[in-house]
Structures are given as C-alpha cells and as structure tokens.
Design a protein around this motif. Structure first.
Motif, PDB file in Angstrom:
ATOM      1  N   VAL A 169       0.784  -1.264   0.127  1.00 48.14           N
ATOM      2  CA  VAL A 169      -0.043  -0.029   0.188  1.00 48.14           C
ATOM      3  C   VAL A 169       0.873   1.305  -0.053  1.00 48.14           C
ATOM      4  N   ARG A 170       1.808   1.278   0.735  1.00 50.64           N
ATOM      5  CA  ARG A 170       3.101   2.254   0.888  1.00 50.64           C
ATOM      6  C   ARG A 170       3.570   2.714  -0.339  1.00 50.64           C
ATOM      7  N   ARG A 171       3.907   1.491  -1.097  1.00 51.42           N
ATOM      8  CA  ARG A 171       4.751   1.641  -2.153  1.00 51.42           C
ATOM      9  C   ARG A 171       3.709   2.310  -3.552  1.00 51.42           C
ATOM     10  N   ALA A 172       2.329   1.646  -3.297  1.00 52.30           N
ATOM     11  CA  ALA A 172       1.483   2.217  -4.231  1.00 52.30           C
ATOM     12  C   ALA A 172       1.113   3.752  -4.122  1.00 52.30           C
ATOM     13  N   ALA A 173       1.144   3.899  -3.098  1.00 53.19           N
ATOM     14  CA  ALA A 173       0.817   5.512  -2.539  1.00 53.19           C
ATOM     15  C   ALA A 173       1.794   6.323  -3.072  1.00 53.19           C
ATOM     16  N   ASP A 174       3.115   5.991  -2.845  1.00 49.47           N
ATOM     17  CA  ASP A 174       4.411   6.682  -3.465  1.00 49.47           C
ATOM     18  C   ASP A 174       4.031   6.778  -4.921  1.00 49.47           C
ATOM     19  N   LEU A 175       3.818   5.916  -5.524  1.00 49.08           N
ATOM     20  CA  LEU A 175       3.585   5.982  -7.119  1.00 49.08           C
ATOM     21  C   LEU A 175       2.610   6.908  -7.617  1.00 49.08           C
ATOM     22  N   LEU A 176       1.463   6.811  -6.895  1.00 51.09           N
ATOM     23  CA  LEU A 176       0.213   7.614  -7.196  1.00 51.09           C
ATOM     24  C   LEU A 176       0.465   9.176  -6.828  1.00 51.09           C
ATOM     25  N   ALA A 177       1.227   9.160  -5.614  1.00 47.61           N
ATOM     26  CA  ALA A 177       1.366  10.638  -5.263  1.00 47.61           C
ATOM     27  C   ALA A 177       2.379  11.301  -6.036  1.00 47.61           C
ATOM     28  N   GLU A 178       3.273  10.582  -6.398  1.00 48.05           N
ATOM     29  CA  GLU A 178       4.315  11.179  -7.575  1.00 48.05           C
ATOM     30  C   GLU A 178       3.628  11.687  -8.650  1.00 48.05           C
ATOM     31  N   ALA A 179       2.728  10.768  -9.138  1.00 46.28           N
ATOM     32  CA  ALA A 179       1.981  11.211 -10.407  1.00 46.28           C
ATOM     33  C   ALA A 179       1.190  12.470 -10.382  1.00 46.28           C
ATOM     34  N   VAL A 180       0.454  12.446  -9.038  1.00 39.88           N
ATOM     35  CA  VAL A 180      -0.424  13.574  -8.906  1.00 39.88           C
ATOM     36  C   VAL A 180       0.424  14.880  -8.674  1.00 39.88           C
ATOM     37  N   ARG A 181       1.477  14.805  -8.026  1.00 38.35           N
ATOM     38  CA  ARG A 181       2.194  15.938  -7.836  1.00 38.35           C
ATOM     39  C   ARG A 181       2.819  16.543  -9.191  1.00 38.35           C
ATOM     40  N   ALA A 182       2.866  15.667 -10.277  1.00 39.13           N
ATOM     41  CA  ALA A 182       3.296  15.947 -11.326  1.00 39.13           C
ATOM     42  C   ALA A 182       2.317  16.385 -12.454  1.00 39.13           C
ATOM     43  N   ASP A 183       1.232  16.696 -11.714  1.00 36.91           N
ATOM     44  CA  ASP A 183      -0.042  17.107 -12.661  1.00 36.91           C
ATOM     45  C   ASP A 183      -0.497  15.685 -13.383  1.00 36.91           C
ATOM     46  N   GLY A 184      -0.409  14.676 -12.729  1.00 33.52           N
ATOM     47  CA  GLY A 184      -0.989  13.532 -13.499  1.00 33.52           C
ATOM     48  C   GLY A 184      -2.427  13.008 -12.952  1.00 33.52           C
ATOM     49  N   VAL A 185      -2.949  12.113 -13.752  1.00 35.99           N
ATOM     50  CA  VAL A 185      -4.157  11.641 -13.488  1.00 35.99           C
ATOM     51  C   VAL A 185      -4.238  10.366 -13.047  1.00 35.99           C
ATOM     52  N   VAL A 186      -4.817   9.638 -11.996  1.00 33.94           N
ATOM     53  CA  VAL A 186      -4.791   8.255 -11.774  1.00 33.94           C
ATOM     54  C   VAL A 186      -6.129   7.702 -12.598  1.00 33.94           C
ATOM     55  N   HIS A 187      -5.526   6.926 -13.515  1.00 34.52           N
ATOM     56  CA  HIS A 187      -6.749   6.140 -14.200  1.00 34.52           C
ATOM     57  C   HIS A 187      -7.217   4.825 -13.604  1.00 34.52           C
ATOM     58  N   ALA A 188      -8.221   4.386 -13.189  1.00 36.30           N
ATOM     59  CA  ALA A 188      -8.781   3.056 -12.630  1.00 36.30           C
ATOM     60  C   ALA A 188      -9.624   2.376 -13.737  1.00 36.30           C
ATOM     61  N   PHE A 189      -9.379   0.927 -13.837  1.00 36.32           N
ATOM     62  CA  PHE A 189      -9.943   0.049 -14.846  1.00 36.32           C
ATOM     63  C   PHE A 189     -10.120  -1.252 -14.055  1.00 36.32           C
ATOM     64  N   GLY A 190     -11.424  -1.762 -14.121  1.00 34.68           N
ATOM     65  CA  GLY A 190     -11.832  -3.096 -13.809  1.00 34.68           C
ATOM     66  C   GLY A 190     -12.910  -3.440 -14.701  1.00 34.68           C
ATOM     67  N   THR A 191     -13.043  -4.916 -14.992  1.00 31.98           N
ATOM     68  CA  THR A 191     -14.410  -5.526 -15.588  1.00 31.98           C
ATOM     69  C   THR A 191     -14.848  -6.322 -14.531  1.00 31.98           C
ATOM     70  N   GLY A 192     -16.142  -6.443 -14.899  1.00 30.04           N
ATOM     71  CA  GLY A 192     -16.985  -7.423 -14.193  1.00 30.04           C
ATOM     72  C   GLY A 192     -17.311  -6.770 -12.794  1.00 30.04           C
ATOM     73  N   HIS A 193     -17.307  -7.456 -11.670  1.00 33.68           N
ATOM     74  CA  HIS A 193     -17.424  -6.881 -10.440  1.00 33.68           C
ATOM     75  C   HIS A 193     -16.239  -6.095  -9.823  1.00 33.68           C
ATOM     76  N   SER A 194     -15.079  -6.256 -10.443  1.00 34.37           N
ATOM     77  CA  SER A 194     -13.856  -5.501 -10.383  1.00 34.37           C
ATOM     78  C   SER A 194     -13.960  -3.917 -10.759  1.00 34.37           C
ATOM     79  N   GLU A 195     -14.937  -3.742 -11.676  1.00 33.14           N
ATOM     80  CA  GLU A 195     -15.352  -2.209 -11.808  1.00 33.14           C
ATOM     81  C   GLU A 195     -15.587  -1.435 -10.494  1.00 33.14           C
ATOM     82  N   ALA A 196     -16.270  -2.273  -9.321  1.00 37.67           N
ATOM     83  CA  ALA A 196     -16.305  -1.313  -8.033  1.00 37.67           C
ATOM     84  C   ALA A 196     -14.846  -0.837  -7.717  1.00 37.67           C
TER      85      ALA A 196
END
Length: 249
Positions: free
Chosen positions: A27-54
């Motif tokens: 979780v911490r490593r994932a947060a590092d990756l996302l925070a770096e992207a957001v600080r660089a004016d990036g967007v977090v894209h989320a994708f899942g199919t079936g029930h994983s769309e939740a």
C-alpha cells in the motif's frame, strides 16, 4: 464457519485484518507511485471489468477521494467510442483487442498512472490493457487475488497475467472462486474481493493525501456532492483537470 450472516462477518473481518497487515508495505509503495503522479499534474486512471469495476468507483469520483482520477470501463466503447450496444456482454472482458480502443479513448497523458483491478488477473482485455500501459511508460498498480490468479491459466495469448506487468501488486486476499462459506455438495457463498479491494483503494488514497500534505501541498479531495457547498468545491477542483477526467459513465 457457520452459514450465516455472523459467519460471513467473521470471515470478512479475518480477511480484512489479514490483508491490511500483509499488504501494508505494498500500500505504501502504491501510494508513493500515485502521489508522485499527482504532484506531477498526473491523473490516476482506474480500470476493472465485471465486479472489479467496483474498485474503479472507489478510486474515481467519490467523496473523500482524489479529484484527478478517471474511471475506465468497457462501456466507454459505446458511450465514448460510438460502438453498437450489442458489443457489450459478459465475455467481452476476455477479448484482448478491445484494450487498444479503450486506451485510445481514455484522456491519457504521459505523467498519468494506472490502477487495474482483476480478481483472476487473467482475462484478455485486462492483460492486454496492462501491456499497453507499461509499453507507454506509465506506472501501474494491480489489485488481484494471488490465490485465485495463481491457480488460473492466462486467457491472454502471451500466457501472462496482470500481476506480471505491475510495478506494485496488492493481494486482495480472496480465495480461489472468491466466495468464502462452503455449501453442502459443493460451491460457496459470501464473496470478499470487492470488500477487500475497497479497503486497499481507500488505504492507498489516505496514504497519497498524507504524502501531499507532507510535501506542503493542498490535496485535491472531493467533498460529498450532497452537503452544502459540495458542488461548488468539486466543480472548482475539476476545472483544473478539464477534459482529463470523466464522470457519470
């Protein structure tokens, strides 16, 4: 485990505690990756199919969540791409070719990052999409069931699975088949993957916000649209990402 609401609560509680403990570092490593992207004016894209769309709905566009988030769904092929509605169906997630069109339709920039959820991690569209994400140089977080995926054969021509492409893999702790309470004569009820994936998504979001605050930045976080001032607050933040985040599909 008894076949009852209480029995299900017991297994869910145990699974959530196990996931929260075992996935803490991921979780911490994932947060590092996302925070770096957001600080660089990036967007977090989320994708899942079936029930994983939740999982995508936990990340993108909900109260207490990050504003620079975008949900990608198979129905984008119809709603955004103009494909006929009869394209959609329960086996579409097994078709690798649709991943290319989905990526083309997504408002992606180089600094963006992706979170992909798939309990099995083997369906063609998911694996092909993960392939494209990494070929184009994006960070990728995968949320999957290690047990279920480990017992499956990939449905992608490459023979690879979602977890093979991710920079960070989070195990949602779901058993093979997802359901947890066995039935007499076979089968089971009481799936857990959606619940534990939601836990992981919210933990990651909280950690990202903590990192932004530590960096002296004001996190772009949604208020509920159903409280006073919510719409005004959210609309002002969304304007910063105009054309890059989709809502309502």
């Amino acid at each position: 485990m008894t076949l009852s609401a209480e029995g299900y609560l017991a297994v869910v509680t145990e699974t959530m505690n196990r996931v929260a403990t075992s996935q803490r570092e991921a979780v911490r490593r994932a947060a590092d990756l996302l925070a770096e992207a957001v600080r660089a004016d990036g967007v977090v894209h989320a994708f899942g199919t079936g029930h994983s769309e939740a999982l995508s709905m936990e990340i993108a566009g909900r109260a207490g969540g990050l504003v620079p988030t975008n949900k990608i769904a198979l129905r984008d092929l119809v709603l955004v791409g103009g494909a006929p509605t009869d394209l959609l169906g329960p086996t579409l997630e097994r078709d690798p070719s649709v991943a290319h069109r989905l990526y083309e339709l997504a408002p992606v920039r180089p600094q963006d990052v992706f979170v992909i959820a798939s309990n099995s991690g083997v369906n063609g569209a998911i694996v092909e999409f993960a392939t494209l994400v990494k070929e184009r140089g994006h960070g990728l977080v995968a949320i999957t069931s290690a047990q279920h995926s480990g017992q499956m054969t990939s449905r992608h021509p490459s023979g690879r699975k979602l977890s093979d492409f991710a920079d960070v893999v989070l195990d949602n702790g779901a058993p093979y088949g997802d359901a947890t309470l066995p039935l007499p004569g076979g089968g089971a009820v009481g799936a857990v993957s959606s619940i534990t994936a939601a836990l992981l998504a919210q933990q990651i979001t909280v950690e990202v916000v903590a990192r932004l605050l530590d960096a002296g930045e004001k996190p772009p976080v949604y208020l509920s649209a159903n409280i006073a001032g919510g719409d005004e607050h959210n609309n002002a933040l969304e304007a910063r990402y105009a054309g890059r985040i989709r809502r309502g599909s």
